[in-house]
Write a protein that holds these residues in place. Structure first.
Motif, PDB file in Angstrom:
ATOM      1  N   ASN A   1       0.810  -1.227   0.000  1.00 30.80           N
ATOM      2  CA  ASN A   1       0.000   0.000   0.000  1.00 30.80           C
ATOM      3  C   ASN A   1       0.838   1.269   0.000  1.00 30.80           C
TER       4      ASN A   1
ATOM      5  N   SER B   1      -8.469  -7.190   3.228  1.00 31.42           N
ATOM      6  CA  SER B   1      -9.526  -6.242   2.873  1.00 31.42           C
ATOM      7  C   SER B   1      -9.176  -5.449   1.627  1.00 31.42           C
ATOM      8  N   LYS B   2      -7.892  -5.328   1.314  1.00 27.22           N
ATOM      9  CA  LYS B   2      -7.448  -4.593   0.129  1.00 27.22           C
ATOM     10  C   LYS B   2      -7.147  -5.509  -1.061  1.00 27.22           C
ATOM     11  N   ASN B   3      -6.894  -6.776  -0.794  1.00 28.75           N
ATOM     12  CA  ASN B   3      -6.361  -7.664  -1.838  1.00 28.75           C
ATOM     13  C   ASN B   3      -7.116  -8.979  -1.985  1.00 28.75           C
TER      14      ASN B   3
ATOM     15  N   GLU C   1      -2.432  -3.747  -5.862  1.00 32.40           N
ATOM     16  CA  GLU C   1      -2.551  -2.749  -4.800  1.00 32.40           C
ATOM     17  C   GLU C   1      -2.039  -1.385  -5.267  1.00 32.40           C
ATOM     18  N   CYS C   2      -0.978  -0.834  -4.689  1.00 31.72           N
ATOM     19  CA  CYS C   2      -0.620   0.575  -4.945  1.00 31.72           C
ATOM     20  C   CYS C   2       0.819   0.715  -5.444  1.00 31.72           C
TER      21      CYS C   2
ATOM     22  N   CYS D   1      -5.531   2.653  -6.622  1.00 38.79           N
ATOM     23  CA  CYS D   1      -5.001   1.315  -6.346  1.00 38.79           C
ATOM     24  C   CYS D   1      -6.017   0.256  -6.780  1.00 38.79           C
TER      25      CYS D   1
ATOM     26  N   THR E   1      -7.758  -1.724  -5.259  1.00 42.41           N
ATOM     27  CA  THR E   1      -8.451  -2.073  -4.029  1.00 42.41           C
ATOM     28  C   THR E   1      -9.925  -1.736  -4.205  1.00 42.41           C
TER      29      THR E   1
ATOM     30  N   SER F   1     -11.088  -3.283  -7.532  1.00 44.08           N
ATOM     31  CA  SER F   1     -10.345  -4.540  -7.591  1.00 44.08           C
ATOM     32  C   SER F   1     -10.590  -5.243  -8.927  1.00 44.08           C
TER      33      SER F   1
END
Length: 372
Positions: A51, A67-69, A334-335, A342, A344, A348
């Protein structure tokens, strides 16, 4: 009556030719694509930047990371979107010196923890660490000039500790230290010999090359000549990286990859051809300026879709015996940039990369790779 038989005969021939024409896609007309041979994709992976623009400078909990990936481990049907994740990047000079500082422990970014590695491995996704990147060219040069053998030994030790492979991302375009890089590879292979079965994660050692053969020329010449042959392979395969911007068409992307497969016999020294089975092709899912690409969120009509026939079927042209590249790599999850968007939620990539994995029946876990 004979003229009626003749007319019927001619009509029969015309009908047969028409049916033949409509059943042969125009994309198959390329001399580079084997019309009768389509090989399943084996490698379908993403470079993962965390991130913070690929620094991996903070320790993250698995819950927050997921939660992001989550799209990487679940494309919507419980199956991962990819079968490989490459955590990017390890700073080579810090790895050599086993540096410990605010963002590094014993040479490894503090965010590249066993928990994050196991997050992917528990879903049968192979994990690798990328050493270098464009930001760390000077660090590569310093490390290779100082003690490339120790750098190779340290890289192998990290690979063994985490149960991961290693990717060489050395983007020195003018005068790469090929003697030093050879020493790095020799040291790594002294600890982790080449494993054609792919069963030992730490034995997986790959290299990044340019999108085509006209950049990183010295590195490409050495890698193709010495390390990526099918007779005595030293490295498992090469990734053709993304160019400066996303190709505008399938033919543009394919032209880059074809340069590796054809080689450059007119160069001095010449670059020999590379077997398609030793090559993946890179596409953006987030661009250099941080914009999420259609390849992330929409498969139909994307470059993942329109280059599919080529990637499955491109024929060898002087090296290798089997048709089809190994597969795709996507930059980047992600970033990858401090600015921009990103991959995310809500941006996604299930709808692009994930649908592509489903469409092409990507095997999870990654299968044994073709050797020629």
């Amino acid at each position: 009556m004979p003229h009626k038989k003749l007319v019927a005969h001619v009509l029969g021939i015309c009908t047969a030719l028409f049916l033949l024409f409509i059943h042969v896609p125009l994309s198959k007309a390329s001399s580079h694509v084997g019309a009768a041979t389509s090989t399943p994709i084996s490698v379908y992976g993403a470079w993962q930047c965390s991130n913070d623009g690929c620094l991996w400078g903070t320790v993250r909990s698995v819950t927050e990371f997921d939660s992001k990936n989550h799209w990487l481990i679940d494309r919507g049907d419980g199956v991962p979107s990819v079968n490989l994740v490459v955590l990017s990047f390890v700073q080579p000079l810090k790895l050599l010196n086993k540096t410990t500082d605010a963002q590094t422990t014993q040479g490894l970014p503090i965010g590249m923890t066993a928990d994050i590695v196991n997050y992917f491995k528990s879903h049968n996704i192979r994990v690798m660490l990328s050493i270098g990147g464009i930001t760390y060219v000077s660090a590569w040069n310093q490390a290779l000039a100082t003690n490339p053998t120790q750098l190779g030994l340290n890289a192998a030790a990290v690979a063994q500790q985490l149960g991961v492979g290693i990717e060489i991302d050395y983007e020195e375009s003018s005068s790469p230290n090929l003697t030093g890089l050879q020493a790095f590879i020799d040291a790594y292979r002294s600890m982790e010999p080449y494993d054609a079965t792919g069963s030992n994660p730490a034995a997986r050692l790959t290299i990044d090359l340019a999108a085509g053969d006209r950049w990183l020329i010295g590195l490409t010449t050495k890698a193709t000549t010495s390390w990526l042959t099918t007779s005595t392979p030293v490295l498992d395969y090469a990734n053709a990286m993304v160019p400066s911007r996303q190709p505008s068409s399938a033919s543009s992307a394919e032209a880059n990859w074809q340069e590796h497969i054809d080689g450059k016999p007119q160069y001095s020294p010449p670059i020999p051809p590379l077997a398609p089975a030793k090559l993946t092709g890179g596409l953006y899912i987030t661009s250099a300026n941080g914009a999420v690409q259609p390849e992330c969120y929409h498969f139909s009509g994307s470059l993942i879709d329109t280059t599919g026939s080529y990637v499955h079927s491109v024929a060898p042209n002087g090296a290798g015996t089997t048709s089809g590249m190994l597969g795709y790599m996507f930059w980047a999850a992600e970033c990858p940039s401090a600015r921009g968007t990103c991959t995310t939620p809500p941006n996604s990539c299930e709808g692009g990369v994930g649908v592509g994995g489903q469409t092409y029946t990507i095997p999870v876990p990654m299968p044994q790779l073709r050797q020629g």
